[in-house]
Design a protein around this motif. Structure first.
Motif, PDB file in Angstrom:
ATOM      1  N   UNK A  29      -2.544  -4.628   3.928  1.00 39.84           N
ATOM      2  CA  UNK A  29      -1.221  -4.279   4.461  1.00 39.84           C
ATOM      3  C   UNK A  29      -1.295  -3.935   5.952  1.00 39.84           C
ATOM      4  N   UNK A  30      -2.421  -3.371   6.393  1.00 45.06           N
ATOM      5  CA  UNK A  30      -2.578  -3.122   7.830  1.00 45.06           C
ATOM      6  C   UNK A  30      -2.585  -4.442   8.592  1.00 45.06           C
ATOM      7  N   UNK A  31      -3.244  -5.468   8.028  1.00 45.76           N
ATOM      8  CA  UNK A  31      -3.246  -6.780   8.679  1.00 45.76           C
ATOM      9  C   UNK A  31      -1.835  -7.363   8.747  1.00 45.76           C
ATOM     10  N   UNK A  32      -1.054  -7.164   7.676  1.00 43.26           N
ATOM     11  CA  UNK A  32       0.322  -7.660   7.688  1.00 43.26           C
ATOM     12  C   UNK A  32       1.159  -6.921   8.727  1.00 43.26           C
ATOM     13  N   UNK A  33       0.910  -5.631   8.872  1.00 46.03           N
ATOM     14  CA  UNK A  33       1.635  -4.867   9.889  1.00 46.03           C
ATOM     15  C   UNK A  33       1.278  -5.381  11.276  1.00 46.03           C
ATOM     16  N   UNK A  34       0.001  -5.643  11.499  1.00 43.97           N
ATOM     17  CA  UNK A  34      -0.405  -6.186  12.805  1.00 43.97           C
ATOM     18  C   UNK A  34       0.191  -7.562  13.046  1.00 43.97           C
ATOM     19  N   UNK A  35       0.251  -8.363  11.981  1.00 40.80           N
ATOM     20  CA  UNK A  35       0.789  -9.719  12.115  1.00 40.80           C
ATOM     21  C   UNK A  35       2.248  -9.698  12.539  1.00 40.80           C
ATOM     22  N   UNK A  36       2.956  -8.640  12.234  1.00 41.11           N
ATOM     23  CA  UNK A  36       4.398  -8.594  12.478  1.00 41.11           C
ATOM     24  C   UNK A  36       4.759  -7.710  13.663  1.00 41.11           C
ATOM     25  N   UNK A  37       3.799  -7.428  14.513  1.00 42.44           N
ATOM     26  CA  UNK A  37       4.072  -6.551  15.652  1.00 42.44           C
ATOM     27  C   UNK A  37       5.080  -7.143  16.627  1.00 42.44           C
ATOM     28  N   UNK A  38       5.227  -8.476  16.625  1.00 41.57           N
ATOM     29  CA  UNK A  38       6.150  -9.094  17.583  1.00 41.57           C
ATOM     30  C   UNK A  38       7.605  -9.023  17.136  1.00 41.57           C
ATOM     31  N   UNK A  39       7.855  -8.439  15.957  1.00 41.77           N
ATOM     32  CA  UNK A  39       9.220  -8.253  15.486  1.00 41.77           C
ATOM     33  C   UNK A  39       9.870  -9.475  14.877  1.00 41.77           C
ATOM     34  N   UNK A  40       9.087 -10.547  14.658  1.00 44.05           N
ATOM     35  CA  UNK A  40       9.694 -11.789  14.166  1.00 44.05           C
ATOM     36  C   UNK A  40       9.941 -11.774  12.666  1.00 44.05           C
ATOM     37  N   UNK A  41       9.287 -10.887  11.928  1.00 50.68           N
ATOM     38  CA  UNK A  41       9.452 -10.895  10.467  1.00 50.68           C
ATOM     39  C   UNK A  41       9.601  -9.458   9.974  1.00 50.68           C
ATOM     40  N   UNK A  42      10.752  -8.842  10.216  1.00 48.43           N
ATOM     41  CA  UNK A  42      10.921  -7.436   9.822  1.00 48.43           C
ATOM     42  C   UNK A  42      10.816  -7.218   8.318  1.00 48.43           C
ATOM     43  N   UNK A  43      11.209  -8.214   7.513  1.00 51.31           N
ATOM     44  CA  UNK A  43      11.105  -8.053   6.070  1.00 51.31           C
ATOM     45  C   UNK A  43       9.665  -7.951   5.615  1.00 51.31           C
ATOM     46  N   UNK A  44       8.816  -8.816   6.126  1.00 51.42           N
ATOM     47  CA  UNK A  44       7.399  -8.768   5.783  1.00 51.42           C
ATOM     48  C   UNK A  44       6.786  -7.452   6.249  1.00 51.42           C
ATOM     49  N   UNK A  45       7.172  -7.016   7.434  1.00 46.63           N
ATOM     50  CA  UNK A  45       6.651  -5.741   7.950  1.00 46.63           C
ATOM     51  C   UNK A  45       7.083  -4.577   7.057  1.00 46.63           C
ATOM     52  N   UNK A  46       8.318  -4.596   6.596  1.00 46.45           N
ATOM     53  CA  UNK A  46       8.808  -3.530   5.734  1.00 46.45           C
ATOM     54  C   UNK A  46       8.030  -3.493   4.428  1.00 46.45           C
ATOM     55  N   UNK A  47       7.793  -4.657   3.824  1.00 47.51           N
ATOM     56  CA  UNK A  47       7.008  -4.707   2.587  1.00 47.51           C
ATOM     57  C   UNK A  47       5.612  -4.145   2.826  1.00 47.51           C
ATOM     58  N   UNK A  48       5.003  -4.542   3.935  1.00 46.76           N
ATOM     59  CA  UNK A  48       3.652  -4.077   4.241  1.00 46.76           C
ATOM     60  C   UNK A  48       3.620  -2.569   4.445  1.00 46.76           C
ATOM     61  N   UNK A  49       4.588  -2.033   5.166  1.00 50.86           N
ATOM     62  CA  UNK A  49       4.634  -0.595   5.399  1.00 50.86           C
ATOM     63  C   UNK A  49       4.784   0.153   4.081  1.00 50.86           C
ATOM     64  N   UNK A  50       5.674  -0.311   3.211  1.00 48.51           N
ATOM     65  CA  UNK A  50       5.856   0.351   1.914  1.00 48.51           C
ATOM     66  C   UNK A  50       4.539   0.414   1.141  1.00 48.51           C
ATOM     67  N   UNK A  51       3.841  -0.704   1.070  1.00 49.34           N
ATOM     68  CA  UNK A  51       2.615  -0.738   0.270  1.00 49.34           C
ATOM     69  C   UNK A  51       1.457  -0.036   0.969  1.00 49.34           C
ATOM     70  N   UNK A  52       1.461  -0.004   2.290  1.00 50.67           N
ATOM     71  CA  UNK A  52       0.465   0.803   2.995  1.00 50.67           C
ATOM     72  C   UNK A  52       0.634   2.269   2.618  1.00 50.67           C
ATOM     73  N   UNK A  53       1.872   2.733   2.599  1.00 47.34           N
ATOM     74  CA  UNK A  53       2.139   4.125   2.217  1.00 47.34           C
ATOM     75  C   UNK A  53       1.628   4.392   0.809  1.00 47.34           C
ATOM     76  N   UNK A  54       1.965   3.515  -0.124  1.00 45.44           N
ATOM     77  CA  UNK A  54       1.619   3.744  -1.527  1.00 45.44           C
ATOM     78  C   UNK A  54       0.113   3.718  -1.771  1.00 45.44           C
ATOM     79  N   UNK A  55      -0.640   2.985  -0.924  1.00 45.14           N
ATOM     80  CA  UNK A  55      -2.084   2.859  -1.114  1.00 45.14           C
ATOM     81  C   UNK A  55      -2.878   3.895  -0.329  1.00 45.14           C
ATOM     82  N   UNK A  56      -2.211   4.703   0.480  1.00 44.49           N
ATOM     83  CA  UNK A  56      -2.933   5.628   1.353  1.00 44.49           C
ATOM     84  C   UNK A  56      -3.764   6.617   0.531  1.00 44.49           C
ATOM     85  N   UNK A  57      -5.018   6.774   0.923  1.00 42.90           N
ATOM     86  CA  UNK A  57      -5.889   7.758   0.275  1.00 42.90           C
ATOM     87  C   UNK A  57      -6.144   8.974   1.158  1.00 42.90           C
TER      88      UNK A  57
END
Length: 840
Positions: free
Chosen positions: A627-655
């Motif tokens: 999910x961190x890679x997906x967040x980095x992939x979307x840094x240019x703002x071109x795919x906010x939906x993908x970034x949102x999904x990645x952020x949600x799952x990054x939160x849920x997986x945080x240890x």
């Protein structure tokens, strides 16, 4: 409470015909607990005989039959006996009824934001009796006149156009013939947005506190509604049969939506307070299309008894996805709207279809169209609202269209509507209508597809000989399949290129032969037109694991991901291999439904259930990296939906709490998005699980977001705290206090069980089986279902399985709880099996 049996319904239908109900509700009496309900029923007894009317009152004041008073004390449970002479009759009932807090009957909700109160009906199956007296079965249709006395400042919505009278009462237009369970009222200080289309008034309605969010999406919601309405009128000969089309987004709704004629009710989470993806907008649009399909499938033509619930749900599910796809094509001048940006069948394949596959492999499975004697009463019927009646049934219809052809299918549908409009119909009636439109043996098809259980498995064998490759499909199962086979060649890098699509029938008369060398990847059911688990041959498995993201079509990728998912569940692919495949390919995936579906399975099934506690940290680390890679992939703002999904799952997986605590303190993820209410509560829930927040912090966030979803978020967080006192308080709230609404119960249960807290929670597994049955008995099927679905213990071990199996040996479980325990215990058994195979 007595439940209605099929035999009783048939006997009463032979005795009675019902002409009209006059229902008068007074919502200004009784305070927060009760309301007044007065009902007049005009009906005819064909012969002299005894029957009963159903009613569940707080107080039954009076009953008269043809002007003669009956003894209110004669009400036994929910039945009042009637002794009838042949001929017309008029029954009057005056009672106080109880408001619901669980979404059954007339639900009452007070918005914590502004203190405004809203009420709405949900009368499905047998909850009409909670609101007014009725002969409560689907095949005793009648017309309904409804009047409502509501507090000042309220608006009343109903099945027909409503208007406020000189005496202050709201009166709804008389309905056409409809079933009792389809009567609808929604009363409160609604915020409304209205328009007109095709000469009919269209309306959108929600709580006042959600007004800005509804206003922001009103154009989109009306756009979907208009496109679907127009497309249905192109497909169906029968015009829309009601006088208006209102869509009300209501609080604490148990289902996704309900197809009340002229007044569809939706859960108001569909009025988005927070950012959502285009896939989620498409899902909302599909629900709109699904419920509109019910205006014909279910409302115009209604099932005769609940064994044919598939005639409602399977058709609405299929038509919803198919018609939304067609409507999107009509709406595609220029840039596609968010609700139609991708093929709806990808979303269906990766999310809904797996629901059907899972349900069909459990002991509780049943045919899409069960035999009438398999649904002997309303309690058993309620258990069939599942992945079989929705996803499997819709899949079967999609296969029927592929086999029959859309033209003949629609001809049969229109014949069915013409023959049974404003009446009731059975499976036999429907099959007969289809048979009139085709020379194919539809009766045999129905027997093989609708009357059987289980999932077929299709396995390919590929051989090369004489300059050609030969495909043999082995079928484990009994159904015929019409499917598309995709042959793909290796392209540049990890890309794959479609060589050809070919259609085959299974079982085969002989192996299918195609010229040339065997393809690098062979995909059975390439366009997902049939309902079956598909396997890959050895070479194709290697190609898929290496190059899945290089498959050009999203629907084909969804089929492949489902194949890998099924292999994990069946112990044929190691859970870790699935995670590695996700790690390899999701960073290149463009379809949001696939990303969301794969991550949901990876987290909810593999990481939380199929891997041991020792293996889990490594899996969470993999998901964090992905999910961190997906967040980095979307840094240019071109795919906010993908970034949102990645952020949600990054939160849920945080240890570790540091990163997400920083986001919460800053109010945003670096580079976006801002933390809206959904993300703030998501972060806070994960911090609670990790022991990195406390009740004071939770209270502060609730003060900042004093909404209904804020209250649910706070309940979820408090239950998730890894402290004995927090767990005990949450347990008592769920299983002993009996004060939680349906939504607050669910939120508390969702927070309670956490894999990280297994030792702390271990004693509650035993307590669950002591406390859940009496809770179900006290609070009824809705809370029983929630207790079985959300409060079920999460430990995966032999002792948990033993306790579950022992509970199922009891003979006194409420049916709704028994069904959920049956499914959950089977899923637990499967998880243990997967773990066992993965370690050998």
């Amino acid at each position: 409470m007595s439940v209605l049996t099929r035999d009783e319904a048939q006997t009463r239908a032979r005795l009675l015909s019902v002409q009209r109900y006059a229902i008068d509700l007074d919502l200004t009496t009784g305070g927060e607990d009760t309301f007044t309900s007065r009902t007049a029923i005009h009906f005819t007894a064909h012969t002299a005989g005894d029957t009963f009317v159903e009613l569940k009152p707080a107080t039954l004041r009076s009953v008269t039959l043809d002007g003669t008073p009956l003894d209110p004390e004669a009400l036994t449970e929910n039945r009042l006996a009637l002794s009838l002479t042949a001929g017309p009759h008029e029954l009057h009932v005056d009672a106080d009824m109880t408001y619901s807090r669980t979404g059954e009957g007339l639900h009452r909700f007070t918005d914590p934001v502004d203190g405004e109160t809203y009420t709405y009906t949900q009368l499905f199956m047998d909850d009409v009796q909670r609101v007014f007296a009725a002969f409560d079965q689907p095949d005793l249709k009648a017309v309904f006149d409804v009047t409502v006395q509501a507090p000042d400042g309220w608006t009343v919505l109903a099945n027909g156009i409503t208007a406020q009278q000189d005496d202050g009462r709201w009166k709804a237009a008389t309905t056409p013939l409809i079933s009792t369970y389809l009567v609808a009222v929604a009363a409160g200080p609604w915020h409304s947005v209205t328009t007109e289309h095709a000469g009919l008034p269209f309306g959108l309605h929600c709580r006042r506190s959600l007004a800005p969010y509804l206003d922001a999406d009103a154009d989109e919601l009306f756009d979907v509604t208009r496109h679907c309405y127009d497309r249905y009128h192109e497909k169906f000969d029968e015009p829309y049969p009601f006088d208006s089309y209102d869509q009300a987004f209501v609080p604490e709704f148990n289902a996704g939506a309900m197809e009340n004629p002229g007044l569809v009710t939706f859960r108001d989470e569909f009025v988005y307070r927070s950012a959502v993806t285009d896939t989620e907008r498409q899902t909302r649009a599909m629900v709109i299309a699904h419920e509109m399909a019910h205006m014909w499938f279910g409302d115009l033509v209604t099932l005769q008894w609940w064994d044919d619930i598939w005639l409602n749900e399977s058709f609405a599910e299929y038509m919803g996805y198919q018609t939304l796809n067609e409507a999107a094509q009509r709406a595609s001048s220029g840039q596609l709207p968010a609700w139609s940006s991708t093929d709806t069948w990808v979303n269906f394949g990766i999310t809904r279809k797996s629901w059907g596959y899972d349900a069909d492999q459990r002991p509780s499975t049943h045919p899409v169209a069960p035999a009438p004697d398999a649904v002997p009463d309303t309690a058993s019927a309620m258990l069939n609202f599942d992945g079989i009646s929705y996803a499997k049934g819709a899949s079967a219809l999609r296969q029927l269209v592929a086999w029959l052809g859309e033209k003949d299918f629609l001809t049969g549908i229109n014949t069915h509507f013409a023959r049974h409009k404003f009446a009731n119909a059975t499976l036999a009636d429907f099959i007969d209508s289809l048979a009139r439109a085709t020379d194919r043996d539809v009766h045999a098809w129905a027997g093989q597809w609708l009357g059987t259980t289980g999932v077929d498995t299709l396995t390919p064998t590929v051989e090369e000989a004489g300059g050609a490759w030969h495909l043999t499909v082995t079928r484990h199962g009994e159904r015929p399949h019409r499917l598309t086979v995709g042959a793909y060649d290796a392209g540049h890098g990890n890309t794959l290129v479609l060589r050809e699509h070919s259609d085959i029938d299974v079982p085969q008369d002989e192996p299918a032969a195609r010229p040339g060398h065997r393809p690098a990847l062979l995909v059975l059911n390439d366009q997902d037109l049939t309902y079956a688990k598909v396997r890959l041959d050895g070479a194709s498995t290697e190609t898929a694991l290496r190059a899945l993201s290089g498959v050009p079509d999203a629907l084909t990728r969804a089929v492949l991901w489902n194949s890998l998912r099924d292999m994990v569940r069946d112990g044929e692919l190691a859970p870790a291999a699935y995670l590695e495949t996700a790690r390899t390919h999701l960073t290149e995936e463009s379809d949001l439904a696939i990303v969301q579906g794969v991550l949901a399975f990876a987290a909810g099934h593999i990481t939380d259930r199929y891997l041991t506690p020792i293996e889990r940290p490594a899996a969470l680390a993999l998901l964090t990296d992905l999910t961190r890679d997906l967040i980095r992939r979307t840094e240019d703002g071109t795919n906010p939906g993908l970034r949102l999904i990645a952020v949600r799952h990054f939160i849920d997986a945080a240890t570790q709490p540091d990163t997400i605590r920083g986001w919460l303190d800053e109010g945003h993820v670096p580079g976006g998005p801002a933390l809206d209410p959904e993300l703030r509560w998501r972060v806070l829930t994960r911090l609670a699980v990790l022991g990195a927040t406390d009740d004071q912090d939770i209270t502060a966030h609730l003060t900042a977001d004093p909404s209904a979803t804020g209250e649910e978020g706070a309940a979820r967080c408090r239950a998730a705290l890894p402290a004995p006192a927090a767990k005990e308080a949450a347990w008592n709230a769920m299983f002993h206090a009996d004060t939680l609404s349906n939504y607050l119960f669910t939120a508390t249960a969702q927070g309670f069980w956490q894999p990280e807290q297994e030792e702390l929670l271990r004693p509650y597994t035993t307590r669950y089986y002591q406390d859940a049955p009496p809770l179900a008995d006290r609070r009824g099927p809705v809370i029983a279902e929630a207790a079985g679905r959300h409060a079920f213990p999460t430990p995966v071990d032999a002792e948990a399985l033993h306790l579950g199996e022992a509970a199922l040996a009891r003979t006194d479980l409420l049916p709704a709880l028994r069904r959920k325990l049956t499914d959950q215990v089977d899923d637990l058994r499967r998880a243990l099996t997967v773990r066992g195979r993965a370690t050998h």
